[in-house]
Design a protein around this motif. Structure first.
Motif, mmCIF file in Angstrom:
data_model
loop_
_atom_site.group_PDB
_atom_site.id
_atom_site.type_symbol
_atom_site.label_atom_id
_atom_site.label_comp_id
_atom_site.label_asym_id
_atom_site.label_seq_id
_atom_site.Cartn_x
_atom_site.Cartn_y
_atom_site.Cartn_z
ATOM 1 N N UNK A 93 31.218 21.415 35.938
ATOM 2 C CA UNK A 93 31.692 22.734 35.495
ATOM 3 C C UNK A 93 32.202 23.523 36.693
ATOM 4 N N UNK A 94 31.495 23.420 37.808
ATOM 5 C CA UNK A 94 31.902 24.124 39.019
ATOM 6 C C UNK A 94 33.261 23.649 39.523
ATOM 7 N N UNK A 95 33.454 22.326 39.533
ATOM 8 C CA UNK A 95 34.748 21.779 39.975
ATOM 9 C C UNK A 95 35.878 22.250 39.063
ATOM 10 N N UNK A 96 35.594 22.285 37.766
ATOM 11 C CA UNK A 96 36.602 22.747 36.801
ATOM 12 C C UNK A 96 36.966 24.208 37.067
ATOM 13 N N UNK A 97 35.948 25.033 37.292
ATOM 14 C CA UNK A 97 36.190 26.449 37.578
ATOM 15 C C UNK A 97 36.959 26.621 38.884
ATOM 16 N N UNK A 98 36.580 25.845 39.899
ATOM 17 C CA UNK A 98 37.255 25.954 41.198
ATOM 18 C C UNK A 98 38.741 25.660 41.056
ATOM 19 N N UNK A 99 39.093 24.662 40.224
ATOM 20 C CA UNK A 99 40.504 24.337 40.021
ATOM 21 C C UNK A 99 41.217 25.476 39.307
ATOM 22 N N UNK A 100 40.501 26.171 38.401
ATOM 23 C CA UNK A 100 41.089 27.321 37.704
ATOM 24 C C UNK A 100 41.265 28.496 38.669
ATOM 25 N N UNK A 101 40.278 28.680 39.543
ATOM 26 C CA UNK A 101 40.333 29.775 40.520
ATOM 27 C C UNK A 101 41.543 29.605 41.433
ATOM 28 N N UNK A 102 41.739 28.395 41.927
ATOM 29 C CA UNK A 102 42.817 28.117 42.870
ATOM 30 C C UNK A 102 44.183 28.407 42.255
ATOM 31 N N UNK A 103 44.326 28.149 40.957
ATOM 32 C CA UNK A 103 45.631 28.280 40.300
ATOM 33 C C UNK A 103 45.805 29.573 39.513
ATOM 34 N N UNK A 104 44.882 30.527 39.691
ATOM 35 C CA UNK A 104 44.965 31.766 38.924
ATOM 36 C C UNK A 104 45.215 32.962 39.836
ATOM 37 N N UNK A 105 46.012 33.894 39.350
ATOM 38 C CA UNK A 105 46.269 35.138 40.086
ATOM 39 C C UNK A 105 45.540 36.327 39.475
ATOM 40 N N UNK A 106 44.849 36.116 38.352
ATOM 41 C CA UNK A 106 44.287 37.256 37.616
ATOM 42 C C UNK A 106 43.222 37.989 38.416
ATOM 43 N N UNK A 107 42.389 37.243 39.152
ATOM 44 C CA UNK A 107 41.343 37.897 39.940
ATOM 45 C C UNK A 107 41.944 38.596 41.149
ATOM 46 N N UNK A 108 42.769 37.886 41.906
ATOM 47 C CA UNK A 108 43.358 38.462 43.118
ATOM 48 C C UNK A 108 44.314 39.605 42.807
ATOM 49 N N UNK A 109 44.919 39.576 41.617
ATOM 50 C CA UNK A 109 45.883 40.604 41.256
ATOM 51 C C UNK A 109 45.311 42.003 41.244
ATOM 52 N N UNK A 110 43.979 42.126 41.171
ATOM 53 C CA UNK A 110 43.333 43.437 41.141
ATOM 54 C C UNK A 110 42.937 43.928 42.529
ATOM 55 N N UNK A 111 43.236 43.137 43.540
ATOM 56 C CA UNK A 111 42.795 43.481 44.885
ATOM 57 C C UNK A 111 43.971 43.783 45.790
ATOM 58 N N UNK A 112 43.755 44.731 46.697
ATOM 59 C CA UNK A 112 44.808 45.119 47.629
ATOM 60 C C UNK A 112 45.110 43.996 48.615
ATOM 61 N N UNK A 113 44.070 43.222 48.989
ATOM 62 C CA UNK A 113 44.244 42.135 49.950
ATOM 63 C C UNK A 113 44.619 40.843 49.216
ATOM 64 N N UNK A 114 45.715 40.889 48.444
ATOM 65 C CA UNK A 114 46.095 39.783 47.563
ATOM 66 C C UNK A 114 46.278 38.484 48.334
ATOM 67 N N UNK A 115 47.038 38.514 49.420
ATOM 68 C CA UNK A 115 47.317 37.290 50.180
ATOM 69 C C UNK A 115 46.045 36.678 50.757
ATOM 70 N N UNK A 116 45.175 37.542 51.299
ATOM 71 C CA UNK A 116 43.913 37.061 51.854
ATOM 72 C C UNK A 116 43.064 36.432 50.749
ATOM 73 N N UNK A 117 43.042 37.073 49.589
ATOM 74 C CA UNK A 117 42.268 36.570 48.452
ATOM 75 C C UNK A 117 42.749 35.189 48.035
ATOM 76 N N UNK A 118 44.066 34.991 47.962
ATOM 77 C CA UNK A 118 44.605 33.691 47.576
ATOM 78 C C UNK A 118 44.255 32.620 48.613
ATOM 79 N N UNK A 119 44.260 32.992 49.882
ATOM 80 C CA UNK A 119 43.864 32.043 50.927
ATOM 81 C C UNK A 119 42.412 31.625 50.743
ATOM 82 N N UNK A 120 41.550 32.622 50.442
ATOM 83 C CA UNK A 120 40.138 32.311 50.214
ATOM 84 C C UNK A 120 39.990 31.305 49.072
ATOM 85 N N UNK A 121 40.667 31.575 47.970
ATOM 86 C CA UNK A 121 40.560 30.699 46.804
ATOM 87 C C UNK A 121 40.968 29.261 47.129
ATOM 88 N N UNK A 122 42.039 29.123 47.891
ATOM 89 C CA UNK A 122 42.601 27.794 48.145
ATOM 90 C C UNK A 122 41.941 27.066 49.317
#
Length: 318
Positions: A93-122
């Motif tokens: 389940x964790x691996x499945x969620x991690x793959x969703x996190x990496x390919x989603x912008x919905x969480x990072x879209x609410x944050x000012x540090x968008x680019x940093x957030x995407x780097x963290x996810x990936x």
């Protein structure tokens, strides 16, 4: 008998009087200094000043420092929390969620540090395991390490959606860098001063963010068992809701359902609902405060969605 001479009345000190002695001027300065200290203290603790400064410092810390901090924290904790066979599907389940996190912008879209957030996810090295411990708890370490105790899984009998909600909540702590923020805010001035004059002992000149990251390493063994604030918990709950909502697999109401089970296990009133359970649930209460308020916040968020939005989640895993 009345005295023929009147006693001399000592004038009351008035800090605003224009006719002040040298001694009184000193008292004025002392009062002013105390007032400034009081105002500064109030501004620090009652306003977002420390949080804003902490956020800017966190932005300067490279991703690889987060990963190194998490690895070192786990190295010091792994003997206390040995990994056990995963019969609940946590890793999958964790691996499945991690793959969703990496390919989603919905969480990072609410944050000012968008680019940093995407780097963290990936770039984070997401890792999900079940560990042996007598307490009902789950914890996350910087860089993507998430651990769930077997006692929690045995006691709560969670659905697949609720396990996903639990892991997504811990991922929220990781993505918000709550552990690093708690350590920084506790020793902010000291950490900044050390980072400004930091020398690693090699020929390479570390950046300010790298210096802060290496200083945080000295407290690695305390990272995993730190208590989060209610604000941290609300943020992690919101992140979990967003992660599940954007997964197209899980119903975001599973996060609320998870917390309701934890609340029920705790008696719904801060006391254990089952004999002998207090010792088991204390771990969760210690590190994840405010469960009842968080349930209400998640219910409100769901109720504020339109009926059209809610229908998207009909039939998804809960």
């Amino acid at each position: 008998m009345a005295s023929s001479s009147r006693q001399k009345v000592k004038p009351v000190f008035n800090p605003f009087s224009k006719k002040s002695t040298k001694k009184e001027n000193g008292r004025k300065q002392a009062l002013l200094a105390l007032a400034l200290v009081a105002a500064s203290t109030a501004a620090w603790f009652l306003t977002p000043v420390s949080s804003i400064i902490t956020s800017f410092i966190l932005l300067s810390i490279p991703i690889h420092e987060d990963i190194e901090l998490g690895v070192e924290s786990w190295r010091q904790m792994r003997y206390k929390y040995p990994i056990v066979p995963d019969k609940w599907g946590v890793k999958a389940i964790g691996r499945e969620l991690a793959s969703k996190i990496v390919n989603s912008d919905s969480f990072c879209g609410k944050r000012l540090d968008f680019d940093q957030c995407k780097k963290q996810m990936r770039q984070y090295r997401w890792s999900f395991e079940v560990v042996s411990a007598p307490e009902v708890n789950a914890f996350a370490l910087p860089g993507g390490i998430v651990r769930v105790t077997d006692s929690l899984l045995n006691r709560l009998n969670l659905s697949k959606g609720e396990i996903a909600g639990l892991l997504a909540h811990e991922c929220g702590h990781v993505l918000h860098r709550h552990s690093q923020a708690r350590v920084l805010k506790k020793n902010l001035v000291e950490t900044v001063l050390k980072a400004l004059v930091y020398e690693h002992g090699d020929d390479r000149q570390e950046s300010f963010g790298e210096a802060v990251g290496e200083i945080l390493l000295t407290g690695a063994k305390f990272i995993g068992e730190m208590k989060f604030s209610r604000k941290d918990e609300y943020e992690a709950d919101d992140a979990a809701f967003d992660i599940l909502a954007s997964s197209n697999v899980y119903d975001p109401r599973a996060v609320k359902s998870l917390l309701e089970k934890l609340w029920s296990l705790n008696g719904g009133n801060g006391r254990s609902g089952q004999a002998g359970m207090m010792g088991f649930i204390e771990g969760w209460d210690r590190t994840h405060p405010g469960t009842e308020d968080r349930i209400e916040a998640l219910a409100k968020r769901w109720n504020e969605m339109s009926s059209h939005e809610r229908r998207k989640y009909n039939g998804l895993v809960r």
